[in-house]
Scaffold this motif. Structure first.
Motif, PDB file in Angstrom:
ATOM      1  N   ILE A 127      42.968  40.594  45.192  1.00 34.22           N
ATOM      2  CA  ILE A 127      42.902  41.102  46.564  1.00 34.22           C
ATOM      3  C   ILE A 127      41.438  41.061  46.977  1.00 34.22           C
ATOM      4  O   ILE A 127      40.559  41.403  46.193  1.00 34.22           O
ATOM      5  N   GLY A 128      41.180  40.652  48.231  1.00 31.09           N
ATOM      6  CA  GLY A 128      39.826  40.241  48.553  1.00 31.09           C
ATOM      7  C   GLY A 128      39.522  39.095  47.606  1.00 31.09           C
ATOM      8  O   GLY A 128      40.368  38.247  47.338  1.00 31.09           O
ATOM      9  N   PHE A 129      38.311  39.094  47.058  1.00 29.95           N
ATOM     10  CA  PHE A 129      38.008  38.136  45.998  1.00 29.95           C
ATOM     11  C   PHE A 129      37.798  38.887  44.683  1.00 29.95           C
ATOM     12  O   PHE A 129      37.004  38.465  43.833  1.00 29.95           O
ATOM     13  N   ASN A 130      38.507  39.985  44.513  1.00 25.28           N
ATOM     14  CA  ASN A 130      38.461  40.710  43.247  1.00 25.28           C
ATOM     15  C   ASN A 130      39.386  40.002  42.268  1.00 25.28           C
ATOM     16  O   ASN A 130      40.606  40.150  42.321  1.00 25.28           O
ATOM     17  N   GLU A 131      38.786  39.206  41.391  1.00 26.84           N
ATOM     18  CA  GLU A 131      39.540  38.357  40.484  1.00 26.84           C
ATOM     19  C   GLU A 131      39.992  39.122  39.234  1.00 26.84           C
ATOM     20  O   GLU A 131      39.435  40.174  38.906  1.00 26.84           O
ATOM     21  N   PRO A 132      41.015  38.601  38.521  1.00 20.53           N
ATOM     22  CA  PRO A 132      41.423  39.220  37.252  1.00 20.53           C
ATOM     23  C   PRO A 132      40.225  39.361  36.316  1.00 20.53           C
ATOM     24  O   PRO A 132      39.421  38.446  36.175  1.00 20.53           O
ATOM     25  N   ASP A 133      40.106  40.535  35.687  1.00 18.69           N
ATOM     26  CA  ASP A 133      38.943  40.831  34.848  1.00 18.69           C
ATOM     27  C   ASP A 133      39.346  41.893  33.838  1.00 18.69           C
ATOM     28  O   ASP A 133      40.504  42.319  33.784  1.00 18.69           O
ATOM     29  N   ILE A 134      38.365  42.369  33.071  1.00 17.62           N
ATOM     30  CA  ILE A 134      38.648  43.452  32.119  1.00 17.62           C
ATOM     31  C   ILE A 134      38.333  44.817  32.725  1.00 17.62           C
ATOM     32  O   ILE A 134      38.676  45.847  32.164  1.00 17.62           O
ATOM     33  N   THR A 135      37.659  44.823  33.884  1.00 19.60           N
ATOM     34  CA  THR A 135      37.366  46.074  34.586  1.00 19.60           C
ATOM     35  C   THR A 135      37.547  45.865  36.086  1.00 19.60           C
ATOM     36  O   THR A 135      37.560  44.739  36.571  1.00 19.60           O
ATOM     37  N   PHE A 136      37.693  46.976  36.811  1.00 14.67           N
ATOM     38  CA  PHE A 136      37.731  46.936  38.265  1.00 14.67           C
ATOM     39  C   PHE A 136      36.311  47.072  38.809  1.00 14.67           C
ATOM     40  O   PHE A 136      35.602  48.003  38.428  1.00 14.67           O
ATOM     41  N   GLU A 137      35.887  46.145  39.673  1.00 13.26           N
ATOM     42  CA  GLU A 137      34.596  46.278  40.354  1.00 13.26           C
ATOM     43  C   GLU A 137      34.766  47.255  41.514  1.00 13.26           C
ATOM     44  O   GLU A 137      35.672  47.112  42.329  1.00 13.26           O
ATOM     45  N   ALA A 138      33.874  48.246  41.590  1.00 10.00           N
ATOM     46  CA  ALA A 138      34.073  49.334  42.543  1.00 10.00           C
ATOM     47  C   ALA A 138      33.735  48.952  43.984  1.00 10.00           C
ATOM     48  O   ALA A 138      34.582  49.039  44.875  1.00 10.00           O
ATOM     49  N   GLU A 139      32.503  48.524  44.214  1.00 10.56           N
ATOM     50  CA  GLU A 139      32.030  48.363  45.582  1.00 10.56           C
ATOM     51  C   GLU A 139      31.762  46.895  45.912  1.00 10.56           C
ATOM     52  O   GLU A 139      31.982  46.003  45.085  1.00 10.56           O
ATOM     53  N   THR A 140      31.305  46.645  47.142  1.00 13.41           N
ATOM     54  CA  THR A 140      31.023  45.279  47.594  1.00 13.41           C
ATOM     55  C   THR A 140      30.067  44.594  46.621  1.00 13.41           C
ATOM     56  O   THR A 140      29.043  45.157  46.240  1.00 13.41           O
ATOM     57  N   HIS A 141      30.410  43.372  46.216  1.00 11.10           N
ATOM     58  CA  HIS A 141      29.664  42.718  45.147  1.00 11.10           C
ATOM     59  C   HIS A 141      29.813  41.200  45.237  1.00 11.10           C
ATOM     60  O   HIS A 141      30.661  40.682  45.973  1.00 11.10           O
ATOM     61  N   LEU A 142      28.980  40.498  44.469  1.00 11.33           N
ATOM     62  CA  LEU A 142      29.064  39.039  44.370  1.00 11.33           C
ATOM     63  C   LEU A 142      30.032  38.686  43.254  1.00 11.33           C
ATOM     64  O   LEU A 142      29.937  39.217  42.144  1.00 11.33           O
ATOM     65  N   VAL A 143      30.970  37.798  43.545  1.00 10.67           N
ATOM     66  CA  VAL A 143      32.045  37.450  42.615  1.00 10.67           C
ATOM     67  C   VAL A 143      31.936  35.993  42.179  1.00 10.67           C
ATOM     68  O   VAL A 143      31.653  35.116  42.998  1.00 10.67           O
TER      69      VAL A 143
END
Length: 241
Positions: free
Chosen positions: A139-155
């Motif tokens: 969702i957005g560009f929050n890709e599958p990972d081992i943790t959830f990125e909290a705030e606006t960030h570079l992916v």
């Protein structure tokens, strides 16, 4: 999560547009979180129709886009800035100063991410967030990972995402490999969320989102913890539920 299953893409678009319009009518100065890609295009067309019919007024609405490609200028035809102007903003009466989209060409990307996050927080967060979903559950560009990125960030974009988005470019080599994205915490702080999906290719991601474990390997699964999410999907996207 509230699930609405409709017959096809057009019905999904109409239903979503009615919900967005209701939000604006009830709160004319709403803060909208907007998405790009194929999925919300029909919804934007419906909202433009409603605006032309004088059913809704965007003059006090503020918008924040979920994401933007890293390295693409605002005038690049594949940038999300360009997409939003062509597919919504230039057809309605939203004010230029009320439009917020991450700057993918900022010299200091970390500062741009922090500034974007602060602008959202200064507005009190998103009233209604529109989301699509990737075939990998992003969702957005929050890709599958081992943790959830909290705030606006570079992916760093996932290979599946790059492959999926290559249809918008002349070749897969032209697809950016990075993007700025709202984080999971930012999305989850939205007061209301609408998730849209259409087609059989999204069925597995929808199943994992709604019925699977909450895991950063399926980023959208975190939406199970939100208290006001409406999922609007067609029959094909609902086929594994």
């Amino acid at each position: 999560m509230r699930l609405i299953v409709v017959d096809d893409y057009n019905k999904m678009s109409e239903k979503a547009a009615i919900m967005v319009a209701s939000q604006i009518i009830l709160k004319p100065n709403s803060i909208l979180g907007l998405a790009t890609g194929d999925t919300p295009l029909g919804m934007y067309k419906e909202l433009i129709k409603m605006y032309n019919n004088k059913e809704i007024d965007f003059s006090n609405v503020k918008s924040f886009n979920l994401d933007e490609y890293y390295g693409l200028s605002k005038n690049n035809a594949q940038s999300y800035n360009y997409y939003m102007k062509e597919n919504l903003f230039k057809h309605i009466n939203i004010k230029e100063e009320n439009i917020n989209i991450p700057d993918g060409t900022a010299k200091d990307i970390e500062a741009e991410c922090k500034n974007y996050e602060k602008r959202i927080q200064d507005q009190g967060g998103i009233d209604l967030q529109i989301l699509g979903i990737g075939v990998n559950g992003h969702i957005g560009f929050n890709e599958p990972d081992i943790t959830f990125e909290a705030e606006t960030h570079l992916v760093n974009l996932d290979e599946k995402t790059i492959e999926s988005n290559s249809r918008f470019f002349d070749s897969i080599e032209e697809v950016p490999t990075k993007a700025i994205s709202m984080g999971i915490k930012t999305i989850m702080h939205s007061k209301r969320i609408i998730l849209l999906a259409c087609g059989e290719s999204k069925a597995e991601a929808i199943f994992k989102t709604m019925k699977g474990k909450i895991t950063p390997k399926t980023p959208a699964s975190i939406l199970q913890l939100h208290n006001d999410v409406t999922v609007i999907i067609d029959k094909e996207a609902a086929s594994k539920l």
